[in-house]
Design an enzyme around this catalytic site. Structure first.
Site, PDB file in Angstrom:
ATOM      1  CE  LYS A 116     -60.517  22.432 -19.240  1.00  0.00           C
ATOM      2  NZ  LYS A 116     -59.823  21.149 -19.282  1.00  0.00           N
ATOM      3  NE  ARG A 150     -54.236  13.008 -20.654  1.00  0.00           N
ATOM      4  CZ  ARG A 150     -53.865  11.751 -20.888  1.00  0.00           C
ATOM      5  NH1 ARG A 150     -52.844  11.515 -21.668  1.00  0.00           N
ATOM      6  NH2 ARG A 150     -54.497  10.752 -20.335  1.00  0.00           N
ATOM      7  N   PRO A 185     -51.767   7.815 -18.301  1.00  0.00           N
ATOM      8  CG  PRO A 185     -51.310   5.883 -17.077  1.00  0.00           C
ATOM      9  CD  PRO A 185     -51.145   7.373 -17.050  1.00  0.00           C
ATOM     10  CB  VAL A 186     -56.141   5.939 -21.695  1.00  0.00           C
ATOM     11  CG1 VAL A 186     -56.101   7.455 -21.774  1.00  0.00           C
ATOM     12  CG2 VAL A 186     -55.409   5.317 -22.877  1.00  0.00           C
ATOM     13  CG  ASP A 187     -53.843   1.990 -17.025  1.00  0.00           C
ATOM     14  OD1 ASP A 187     -53.750   3.232 -17.032  1.00  0.00           O
ATOM     15  OD2 ASP A 187     -53.862   1.327 -15.977  1.00  0.00           O
ATOM     16  CD  GLN A 188     -57.262   1.556 -14.042  1.00  0.00           C
ATOM     17  OE1 GLN A 188     -58.270   1.030 -13.579  1.00  0.00           O
ATOM     18  NE2 GLN A 188     -56.075   0.980 -13.994  1.00  0.00           N
ATOM     19  CG  ASP A 222     -58.527  20.485 -12.342  1.00  0.00           C
ATOM     20  OD1 ASP A 222     -57.396  19.982 -12.496  1.00  0.00           O
ATOM     21  OD2 ASP A 222     -59.532  20.084 -12.969  1.00  0.00           O
ATOM     22  CB  ILE A 270     -54.648  14.055  -8.586  1.00  0.00           C
ATOM     23  CG1 ILE A 270     -55.609  14.256  -7.408  1.00  0.00           C
ATOM     24  CG2 ILE A 270     -55.368  13.501  -9.815  1.00  0.00           C
ATOM     25  CD1 ILE A 270     -56.385  13.041  -6.967  1.00  0.00           C
ATOM     26  NE  ARG A 310     -55.759  22.624 -23.669  1.00  0.00           N
ATOM     27  CZ  ARG A 310     -55.203  21.435 -23.704  1.00  0.00           C
ATOM     28  NH1 ARG A 310     -53.897  21.331 -23.719  1.00  0.00           N
ATOM     29  NH2 ARG A 310     -55.937  20.348 -23.718  1.00  0.00           N
TER      30      ARG A 310
HETATM   31  C1  EPZ Z   1     -59.796  15.086 -15.470  1.00  0.00           C
HETATM   32  O1  EPZ Z   1     -58.681  14.552 -16.144  1.00  0.00           O
HETATM   33  C2  EPZ Z   1     -59.823  16.564 -15.778  1.00  0.00           C
HETATM   34  N1  EPZ Z   1     -59.928  16.748 -17.219  1.00  0.00           N
HETATM   35  C3  EPZ Z   1     -58.561  17.210 -15.228  1.00  0.00           C
HETATM   36  O2  EPZ Z   1     -58.670  18.601 -15.451  1.00  0.00           O
HETATM   37  C4  EPZ Z   1     -58.478  16.957 -13.738  1.00  0.00           C
HETATM   38  O3  EPZ Z   1     -57.273  17.487 -13.243  1.00  0.00           O
HETATM   39  C5  EPZ Z   1     -58.535  15.450 -13.466  1.00  0.00           C
HETATM   40  O4  EPZ Z   1     -59.714  14.879 -14.070  1.00  0.00           O
HETATM   41  C6  EPZ Z   1     -58.557  15.107 -11.987  1.00  0.00           C
HETATM   42  O5  EPZ Z   1     -59.628  15.726 -11.368  1.00  0.00           O
HETATM   43  C7  EPZ Z   1     -61.115  16.667 -17.809  1.00  0.00           C
HETATM   44  O6  EPZ Z   1     -62.142  16.421 -17.173  1.00  0.00           O
HETATM   45  C8  EPZ Z   1     -61.166  16.898 -19.267  1.00  0.00           C
HETATM   46  P1  EPZ Z   1     -58.105  11.153 -14.194  1.00  0.00           P
HETATM   47  P2  EPZ Z   1     -58.542  12.962 -16.350  1.00  0.00           P
HETATM   48  O7  EPZ Z   1     -58.392  10.074 -15.167  1.00  0.00           O
HETATM   49  O8  EPZ Z   1     -59.883  12.398 -16.538  1.00  0.00           O
HETATM   50  C9  EPZ Z   1     -54.280   8.336 -13.507  1.00  0.00           C
HETATM   51  C10 EPZ Z   1     -57.859  20.766 -16.001  1.00  0.00           C
HETATM   52  O9  EPZ Z   1     -56.956  21.554 -15.603  1.00  0.00           O
HETATM   53  N2  EPZ Z   1     -54.874   7.441 -14.510  1.00  0.00           N
HETATM   54  O10 EPZ Z   1     -59.042  11.327 -13.058  1.00  0.00           O
HETATM   55  O11 EPZ Z   1     -57.521  12.756 -17.395  1.00  0.00           O
HETATM   56  C11 EPZ Z   1     -53.838   9.662 -14.124  1.00  0.00           C
HETATM   57  O12 EPZ Z   1     -52.579   9.556 -14.718  1.00  0.00           O
HETATM   58  C12 EPZ Z   1     -57.595  19.306 -16.078  1.00  0.00           C
HETATM   59  O13 EPZ Z   1     -58.988  21.142 -16.369  1.00  0.00           O
HETATM   60  C13 EPZ Z   1     -54.239   6.252 -14.840  1.00  0.00           C
HETATM   61  O14 EPZ Z   1     -53.171   5.916 -14.298  1.00  0.00           O
HETATM   62  O15 EPZ Z   1     -57.951  12.559 -14.941  1.00  0.00           O
HETATM   63  C14 EPZ Z   1     -53.887  10.579 -12.935  1.00  0.00           C
HETATM   64  O16 EPZ Z   1     -52.706  10.486 -12.205  1.00  0.00           O
HETATM   65  C15 EPZ Z   1     -56.230  18.860 -16.142  1.00  0.00           C
HETATM   66  N3  EPZ Z   1     -54.817   5.436 -15.772  1.00  0.00           N
HETATM   67  C16 EPZ Z   1     -55.055  10.033 -12.101  1.00  0.00           C
HETATM   68  O17 EPZ Z   1     -55.252   8.696 -12.551  1.00  0.00           O
HETATM   69  C17 EPZ Z   1     -55.981   5.758 -16.400  1.00  0.00           C
HETATM   70  O18 EPZ Z   1     -56.450   4.987 -17.258  1.00  0.00           O
HETATM   71  C18 EPZ Z   1     -56.371  10.793 -12.251  1.00  0.00           C
HETATM   72  O19 EPZ Z   1     -56.645  10.963 -13.631  1.00  0.00           O
HETATM   73  C19 EPZ Z   1     -56.624   6.959 -16.056  1.00  0.00           C
HETATM   74  C20 EPZ Z   1     -56.058   7.790 -15.101  1.00  0.00           C
END
Ligand code: EPZ
Length: 419
Positions: free
Chosen positions: A22, A92, A122-125, A306, A328, A398
């Site tokens: 996925k 998301r 958040p998506v700030d990054q 995960d 995480i 999902r």
């Molecule tokens: C991906 O989510 C996966 N989703 C998640 O899978 C997975 O848990 C996660 O990566 C970590 O491995 C998909 O690939 C669709 P991140 P993502 O950006 O990309 C913070 C599942 O069960 N952050 O690596 O959203 C964030 O809040 C799911 O399949 C910011 O602060 O994860 C988190 O604490 C759930 N600002 C950490 O970083 C940002 O702009 C890692 O998030 C981006 C992230």
């Protein structure tokens, strides 16, 4: 609302075919927006999240069809760059369309995804990195309005934290930017490497695959191609956990042991015999009770968040005790109260949990709270005495294709009930 009714106590044995990932399929679908010519994606899992993204992309006028495990798309028919709240709020990962829309069409209006059960996320990054590439971004009324004059410009992007989605969004966008983009502190998850492989097949120039520094030399156009989604390492680990949980023996096929070495080592530490083939993995628990194992979730190649909930469930019936640290997400222990209702002994302090294994779990009505938490409840139910009813299984739909059929094939007594 659908529920699962699971009669515990069966030892799981047999073979299960693993689906496409996925979390790889979603960025690959978003990247299809970049193609000048039609393209085909295979080994796409049949899941609610994939349907949501197909719907979102179709709503932009892109010709897209999804049947069996194959998606065909023709992005040349795109007529708007709008991702509405109604769809984005349900998933998301919809934010992944922002980078490709900006790169190919110079503008995008994408709803901000909200927080979600496991954390604020958040998506700030993503936004900061796109700004570094020259995008002008305004957030207004819950929408990200982004545009760029001409093409995005290659730049140095340094992420403040390792972000999977952030790395994917920028990697996709950078392929069409003018000049060189260097992405530092990039995530190294296998789904990112898979995305890079498909982009390269489309004509992109990317170096540094599997490292934390990706270097992208922008090209003017990308073509369509045929590509097959990488195996789902989390689904693989989840079914292997079902063998560990029930003292059974399960062979996962159409997968790749290299994608989840860190998890396989934990199963071995539990006392399981793990055999690795070219595209299969077999876990034999030999009727034994697993030993509880400690771990800390971290970005790839370390232990994946995960898989945290599933290994916590196995630890719940393990010998001895284990500590689990979730680094995480700030709120990813919601399965703990549910597992406790089934007799698990788990103490949580902040983002650390101490799990003391118990001899037996017992059936109870429980509620799924997020995707992976749901699977941990399924695992607990498989090992518990009695019949467990799991509510809110829309979460599991999902991310786990054909879960009942796959578990039934391994000898589980599971059925879906609708109310
Ligand atoms: C991906 O989510 C996966 N989703 C998640 O899978 C997975 O848990 C996660 O990566 C970590 O491995 C998909 O690939 C669709 P991140 P993502 O950006 O990309 C913070 C599942 O069960 N952050 O690596 O959203 C964030 O809040 C799911 O399949 C910011 O602060 O994860 C988190 O604490 C759930 N600002 C950490 O970083 C940002 O702009 C890692 O998030 C981006 C992230």
């Amino acid at each position: 609302m659908d529920k699962f009714l699971i009669q515990g106590g069966n030892t799981l044995e047999g073979e299960v075919r693993i689906s496409g990932a996925k979390n790889a399929a979603l960025p690959l679908l978003a990247a299809m927006i970049l193609a000048e010519t039609p393209m085909t994606l295979r080994n796409v899992p049949n899941l609610k999240d994939v349907n949501t993204l197909v719907k979102l992309i179709g709503g932009m006028g892109i010709t897209i069809s999804y049947a069996g495990d194959t998606v065909h798309s023709d992005a040349s028919t795109l007529n708007n760059q709008f991702a509405p709240y109604e769809l984005v709020k349900t998933m998301r990962a919809s934010i992944l369309v922002l980078g490709p829309l900006l790169a190919r069409y110079g503008e995008a209006k994408v709803s901000l995804p909200g927080g979600c059960a496991i954390g604020s996320r958040p998506v700030d990054q993503h936004l900061k990195a796109l700004e570094a590439l020259g995008a002008q971004i305004e957030v207004e009324n819950g929408y990200v309005n982004a545009k760029v004059d001409g093409r995005l410009k290659g730049a140095e992007v340094v992420f403040d934290m390792v972000t999977v989605g952030g790395t994917e969004n920028i990697l996709i966008a950078a392929t069409l930017a003018e000049g060189i983009t260097t992405i530092r502190n990039a995530a190294r998850e296998p789904e990112i490497t898979d995305l890079a492989h498909m982009l390269i097949k489309m004509g992109a120039k990317i170096e540094g695959l599997d490292t934390d520094t990706l270097v992208v030399t922008g090209v003017e156009k990308l073509q369509g191609c045929e590509y097959s989604v990488v195996a789902d390492r989390i689904e693989t680990g989840s079914y292997l956990a079902a063998a560990a949980m029930t003292g059974g023996r399960v062979k996962t096929t159409h997968t790749d042991p290299a994608l989840l070495e860190c998890v396989l080592e934990k199963f071995e530490e539990m006392g399981a015999e793990v055999t690795r083939g070219d595209d299969w993995i077999e876990l034999d628990m030999m009727g034994k009770r697993p030993k509880a194992v400690s771990f800390r979730t971290l970005p790839h190649p370390d232990f994946p968040t995960d898989m945290q909930a599933q290994l916590m469930a196995v630890n719940a019936i393990g010998r001895g005790f284990a500590t689990i640290s979730e680094t995480i997400f700030e709120n990813r222990f919601m399965h703990v109260p549910e597992l406790s209702r089934m007799g698990a002994n788990i103490q949580v302090e902040g983002n650390d949990a101490v799990v003391t294994g118990v001899d037996k779990l017992s059936a109870a009505p429980v509620m799924a709270t997020d995707l992976r938490a749901s699977f941990s409840l399924v695992l607990a139910a498989l090992a518990a005495e009695g019949e467990t009813l799991i509510d809110r299984i829309y979460h599991i739909d999902r991310g786990y294709e054909d879960i009942e059929a796959k578990l039934q094939g391994l000898g589980a007594q599971i059925k879906r009930v609708s109310e």
